[in-house]
Design an enzyme around this catalytic site. Structure first.
Site, mmCIF file in Angstrom:
data_model
loop_
_atom_site.group_PDB
_atom_site.id
_atom_site.type_symbol
_atom_site.label_atom_id
_atom_site.label_comp_id
_atom_site.label_asym_id
_atom_site.label_seq_id
_atom_site.Cartn_x
_atom_site.Cartn_y
_atom_site.Cartn_z
ATOM 1 C CG ASP A 1 2.694 -5.987 14.168
ATOM 2 O OD1 ASP A 1 3.563 -5.119 13.936
ATOM 3 O OD2 ASP A 1 1.871 -5.888 15.095
ATOM 4 C CG ASN B 1 7.781 1.798 2.325
ATOM 5 O OD1 ASN B 1 7.715 2.988 2.042
ATOM 6 N ND2 ASN B 1 6.693 1.042 2.457
ATOM 7 C CB SER C 1 -0.925 0.017 1.230
ATOM 8 O OG SER C 1 -0.163 0.066 2.430
ATOM 9 C CE1 TYR D 1 7.419 8.510 10.328
ATOM 10 C CE2 TYR D 1 7.413 10.899 10.072
ATOM 11 C CZ TYR D 1 7.480 9.636 9.516
ATOM 12 O OH TYR D 1 7.597 9.496 8.159
#
Length: 253
Positions: free
Chosen positions: A66, A93, A20, A157
């Site tokens: 996961d 990624n 995706s 992040y």
């Protein structure tokens, strides 16, 4: 596709989050070059694999995983090597840029965020390097320009992004004697379906485009060419570097 990287034909490529968003564009791009692609993600990617097989005549290998489960991630990398042949290219990624208030972050959220955005990258690199040892190979780690801009609202992040770049420098030095190249790629704000659904507003997009030299939004396909270049022998003497694909945000600030 504007370029053909002939040396990628027949290579085995493993991509995290390859079904995706940017990851799907990467899977598509490598298959178009004649590479064999294995990828992981949590959600079912059977329909995407059907689409890729119809388009390229080659079905990517999908393993449900996961990536915060390091044992499962390493097993998926090993399985890809068994099914498709010895690993040549790893593309880290998969990531999660969930917004958060720094004052409300608890240890559980921090550990979860780092597991997805940094820990999984390291252990995927470790597993890939072990598989590439004696043959050489390429690792491409996706970072982001977010940490360069000092973006607020997702400090965990951006911390991981900075860590990915630093880790890339160190692993390039450590794995270099094994002929394993390690580079990082930092996209700007790429308009994936998830980004459009969760974060993109007219005001935010207008403000971001004002920072870009090139006044067009980035699509997932815009980072594919750079990734193929880094994976190809075209960049054979390039390692320990960070390539930015952001429409000129960082250079324009």
């Amino acid at each position: 596709m504007t370029a053909t990287f002939h040396d990628l034909r027949g290579k085995t490529v493993f991509i995290t989050g390859g079904g995706s968003g940017i990851g799907a564009a990467l899977t598509d791009g490598f298959l178009a070059q004649g590479a064999k692609v294995g990828f992981v993600q949590r959600s079912d990617a059977s329909a995407f694999c059907d689409e890729m097989e119809g388009k390229h005549g080659t079905r990517p290998l999908f393993v449900a995983c996961d990536i915060t489960d390091m044992h499962a991630l390493k097993a998926a990398i090993a399985h890809t090597g068994t099914e498709l042949g010895p690993l040549d290219v790893l593309v880290n990624n998969a990531a999660n840029d969930k917004r958060h208030d720094a004052l409300e972050v608890d240890e559980g959220f921090w550990d979860w965020s780092q597991a997805i955005n940094l820990k999984a990258y390291f252990f995927a690199c470790q597993a890939a390097a072990a598989a590439m040892r004696g043959r050489g190979g390429v690792i491409v780690n996706f970072s982001s320009i977010s940490y360069m801009m000092g973006q607020a609202g997702y400090a965990s992040y951006t911390t991981a992004n900075g860590g990915i770049t630093a880790m890339t420098h160190s692993l390039a030095r450590e794995f270099g004697p094994e002929k394993i190249r390690v580079n990082a790629l930092a996209p700007g704000w790429v308009m994936t379906q998830k980004q459009r659904e969760m974060w993109v507003t007219e005001e935010a997009l207008e403000a971001h485009l004002a920072k870009q030299c090139l006044k067009e939004t980035l699509a997932p396909e815009d980072v594919v060419g750079a990734t193929l270049f880094l994976a190809s022998d075209t960049s054979r003497m390039m390692t320990g570097q960070l390539m930015v694909v952001d429409g000129g945000v960082v250079s324009a600030r």
